[in-house]
Motif scaffolding. Structure first.
Motif, short mmCIF file in Angstrom:
data_model
loop_
_atom_site.label_atom_id
_atom_site.label_comp_id
_atom_site.label_asym_id
_atom_site.label_seq_id
_atom_site.Cartn_x
_atom_site.Cartn_y
_atom_site.Cartn_z
N GLY A 106 1.17 -1.27 0.21
CA GLY A 106 0.14 -0.08 -0.64
C GLY A 106 1.35 1.17 -0.12
N SER A 107 1.90 1.12 0.85
CA SER A 107 2.84 2.46 0.99
C SER A 107 3.83 2.44 -0.44
CB SER A 107 3.68 1.72 1.48
OG SER A 107 3.48 2.32 3.33
N LEU A 108 3.98 1.95 -1.17
CA LEU A 108 4.41 1.56 -2.21
C LEU A 108 3.23 2.45 -3.38
CD1 LEU A 108 6.35 -1.65 -2.17
CD2 LEU A 108 7.41 0.80 -1.48
N VAL A 109 2.10 1.79 -3.77
CA VAL A 109 0.92 2.05 -4.06
C VAL A 109 0.80 3.59 -4.20
CG1 VAL A 109 -1.33 1.85 -5.01
CG2 VAL A 109 0.34 -0.35 -4.63
N SER A 110 0.77 3.69 -2.80
CA SER A 110 0.17 5.73 -2.74
C SER A 110 1.71 6.06 -3.16
CB SER A 110 -0.13 5.86 -1.12
OG SER A 110 0.83 5.62 -0.92
N TYR A 111 2.86 5.74 -3.10
CA TYR A 111 4.18 6.58 -3.17
C TYR A 111 3.81 6.67 -4.63
CZ TYR A 111 8.60 7.77 -4.66
OH TYR A 111 9.64 8.45 -4.89
N MET A 112 3.98 5.54 -5.80
CA MET A 112 3.44 6.05 -7.44
C MET A 112 2.46 6.45 -7.46
SD MET A 112 6.27 4.03 -8.58
CE MET A 112 7.59 3.10 -7.82
N LEU A 113 1.47 6.66 -7.38
CA LEU A 113 0.00 7.08 -7.05
C LEU A 113 0.29 8.81 -7.28
CD1 LEU A 113 -2.89 7.42 -8.14
CD2 LEU A 113 -3.37 6.89 -5.68
N VAL A 114 0.64 9.15 -5.88
CA VAL A 114 0.83 10.18 -5.50
C VAL A 114 2.20 11.39 -6.30
CG1 VAL A 114 0.92 12.01 -3.14
CG2 VAL A 114 -0.88 10.01 -3.35
N GLN A 115 3.21 10.39 -6.72
CA GLN A 115 4.04 11.66 -6.95
C GLN A 115 4.03 11.14 -8.03
OE1 GLN A 115 7.09 12.08 -5.77
NE2 GLN A 115 5.99 12.31 -3.89
N HIS A 116 3.68 10.57 -9.17
CA HIS A 116 3.97 9.98 -10.72
C HIS A 116 2.32 10.67 -10.87
CE1 HIS A 116 6.95 7.89 -9.50
NE2 HIS A 116 8.17 8.57 -10.37
N ILE A 117 1.28 9.92 -10.66
CA ILE A 117 0.55 9.74 -10.95
C ILE A 117 -0.72 12.02 -10.86
CG2 ILE A 117 -2.05 9.33 -11.26
CD1 ILE A 117 -1.19 6.49 -11.40
N LEU A 118 -0.82 11.80 -9.31
CA LEU A 118 -1.15 13.35 -9.06
C LEU A 118 0.21 14.19 -8.95
CD1 LEU A 118 -3.48 12.16 -6.16
CD2 LEU A 118 -3.76 12.88 -8.26
N HIS A 119 1.53 14.13 -9.77
CA HIS A 119 2.08 15.03 -9.41
C HIS A 119 2.80 15.95 -8.15
CE1 HIS A 119 -0.17 15.94 -13.82
NE2 HIS A 119 1.38 16.01 -13.90
N GLY A 120 3.17 14.47 -7.55
CA GLY A 120 3.55 14.80 -5.96
C GLY A 120 4.20 15.20 -6.04
N LYS A 121 5.72 14.91 -6.95
CA LYS A 121 6.59 14.80 -7.37
C LYS A 121 6.96 16.86 -7.71
CE LYS A 121 6.51 13.56 -12.58
NZ LYS A 121 5.21 13.51 -12.88
N ASP A 122 6.16 17.23 -7.74
CA ASP A 122 6.09 18.66 -7.90
C ASP A 122 6.09 19.64 -6.99
OD1 ASP A 122 6.76 18.59 -10.55
OD2 ASP A 122 5.05 18.80 -11.52
#
Lengths: 214, 214
Positions: free
Chosen positions: B163-179
Motif C-alpha cells: 500500500g505504501s508503494l502503491v500510494s507513493y507511485m500514485l501520489v508522486q507520479h500520477i497526482l504530480h506530487g513530485k512537483d
DNA sequence: GTCTATAGCTTGATAGAC
DNA sequence: GTCTATCAAGCTATAGAC
C-alpha cells in the motif's frame, strides 16, 4: 492565467445550483463523458446560462473541482496542530480520515482527479497540496514534537501512515478490492499503529537493519 | 457473458497491431475521449477491420485492458515463493516493484483502470486480483515462514508494505506530487523496511500499544 | 478479410428574443 | 440574466464493393 493559487470563493446561489448539477454528472461520467446538455438538465437551467457563468466546459470543470477540493477539506484541517496520546491520536486520525474519505462523493472526486490528472495537472496538484501534503505535514510535526516515539524520519513515516490509508481506500473501494480481497479497516489501522509505536520499545540503532545499495 | 475468468490469450498479428494502436489512444485519452476513427488511424487499419475483430468499442477496450494487465504481470510473479534475508529481500521487492510500476505505460494503465472502475468493474477486479492480491499473498506467505520477524498479522503488514508503494507511485507520479511534495523513493523504502524489521527487536507484547474503541 | 462511403445521432458552442 | 432554436463538427456503427 490560472486562478489556482489564490481562490477567493464566493458562489452565487445560481452558480451553486449549476455546480451541484455538474457534480452529479461529472463525478459519474468523467470529463469527456459529460455533455453540457446533460448538465443543464441535471441542474435545471438552460445551457446558455451555464455558458454565461462559466466560460466553457473546461472552465466549468475546473471551477467544480476547485470548489469540491477546497470546500471539503478546510473542515478537516482547520484544527491546527495535533495533540494527545500517540496510540489514541493515531487511531483518531485514521478514524476521521476513514469516515471522510469513505464517503461516496469524495471517492468519486478522487477517481476523477486521477482520471484527468494528465489533461488537468494543475487540478491534481491542487488536490495533492490541499489534501495530502497538509495531512502529511501535520502528522510529521506531531512526530517531531514527540521524540520519545523514536521515529527516525518523521516525514517518511507520516507518508507511510497516510499512504497506507490512501491505498486502502483506493484498492478496497475504488478498485473493488472489497469483493476480491476484503480487509477490515480497523485491522489494517491496528497493525499500522503497532508498527509505528513499536519504534519506541527498542534501543534506537537507527539504520542498522539495512544496507542501502545505490 | 464475460471472458474474464479464464483468458486463453492467443493474439493474431493483426489483432496485436490493432491493440497497439488502441493502447496509444485509450491510455492518453480515456474511454469516452477515444474515437474509433483515431484508433483506426493510429493502428494503420480501417475502422471496419477493428469492428470485425472486436465486437464494438466496449469489446476493444476490454480486450485491451485484459491483454495489458495479464501480459504485464505474469513476467513479475512467475518466480513463485520469495526467499532470502528479510532486509535484502524487502528492498529487492521494492526495487522491482518501483522499476516495473514507474514505467510510463504502466502508470497510464493504472490511471485508466481507476478512471473506468465504475463503468467497467470487472476490469478493475481483474487488475486487483492479478496485480495487488498476488503480491500481497506472496509477501504474506514469506512473513508466515519467518516467525522470527515477530509479525503479528502478516496479511495486514503485507498490505501496508504494498500500500505504501502503491500510494507513493500514485501520489508522486500520477497526482504530480513530485512537483509539490517530492520524496525520494529510497528514503521511503528505507523507513518502511526499518519499521517492519523493528518488530523483531522488541519483546512481543502484541497489541499492548493500543486500545480498540469500537 | 479489408477497404470506402455514409447513415443516424450527439456534441460543444452561439444567436437572438424577452 | 435566462430562455429556445440552431449550427457545424464529430461520434459509433453499418452497408456494400472487392
Amino acid at each position: 492565467m490560472t486562478s489556482l493559487d489564490v481562490v477567493p470563493f464566493s458562489i452565487t446561489p445560481k452558480q451553486e445550483q449549476i455546480l451541484q448539477g455538474a457534480m452529479r454528472v461529472f463525478l459519474s461520467c468523467g470529463y469527456a463523458g459529460t455533455s453540457m446538455d446533460r448538465v443543464a438538465t441535471e441542474a435545471g437551467v438552460s445551457k446558455q446560462t451555464i455558458y454565461s457563468h462559466f466560460t466553457n466546459k473546461e472552465g466549468l470543470f475546473k471551477a467544480l473541482l476547485e470548489w469540491m477540493t477546497l470546500s471539503r477539506f478546510q473542515e478537516v484541517y482547520d484544527g491546527g496542530q495535533l495533540r494527545g496520546e500517540p496510540a489514541i491520536l493515531l487511531r483518531q486520525v485514521a478514524k476521521i480520515y476513514g469516515s471522510k474519505v469513505a464517503d461516496q462523493n469524495y471517492l468519486c472526486l478522487i477517481r476523477l482527479v486521477i482520471a484527468e490528472s494528465d489533461r488537468f495537472p494543475e487540478l491534481a496538484k491542487l488536490f495533492t497540496t490541499t489534501v495530502i501534503k497538509q495531512g502529511r505535514h501535520l502528522l510529521s510535526q506531531y512526530f517531531e514534537t514527540h521524540p520519545e516515539l523514536g521515529i527516525a524520519d518523521p516525514e517518511a513515516i507520516a507518508q507511510i501512515f497516510f499512504g497506507s490509508l490512501v491505498s486502502y481506500m483506493l484498492v478496497q473501494h475504488i478498485l473493488h478490492g472489497k469483493d476480491v480481497m476484503p480487509m477490515d479497516y480497523d485491522r489494517l489501522v491496528t497493525s499500522l499503529i503497532n508498527l509505528i509505536l513499536a519504534q519506541s520499545n527498542q534501543d534506537h540503532k537507527s539504520g542498522s537493519n539495512y544496507q542501502a545499495d545505490s
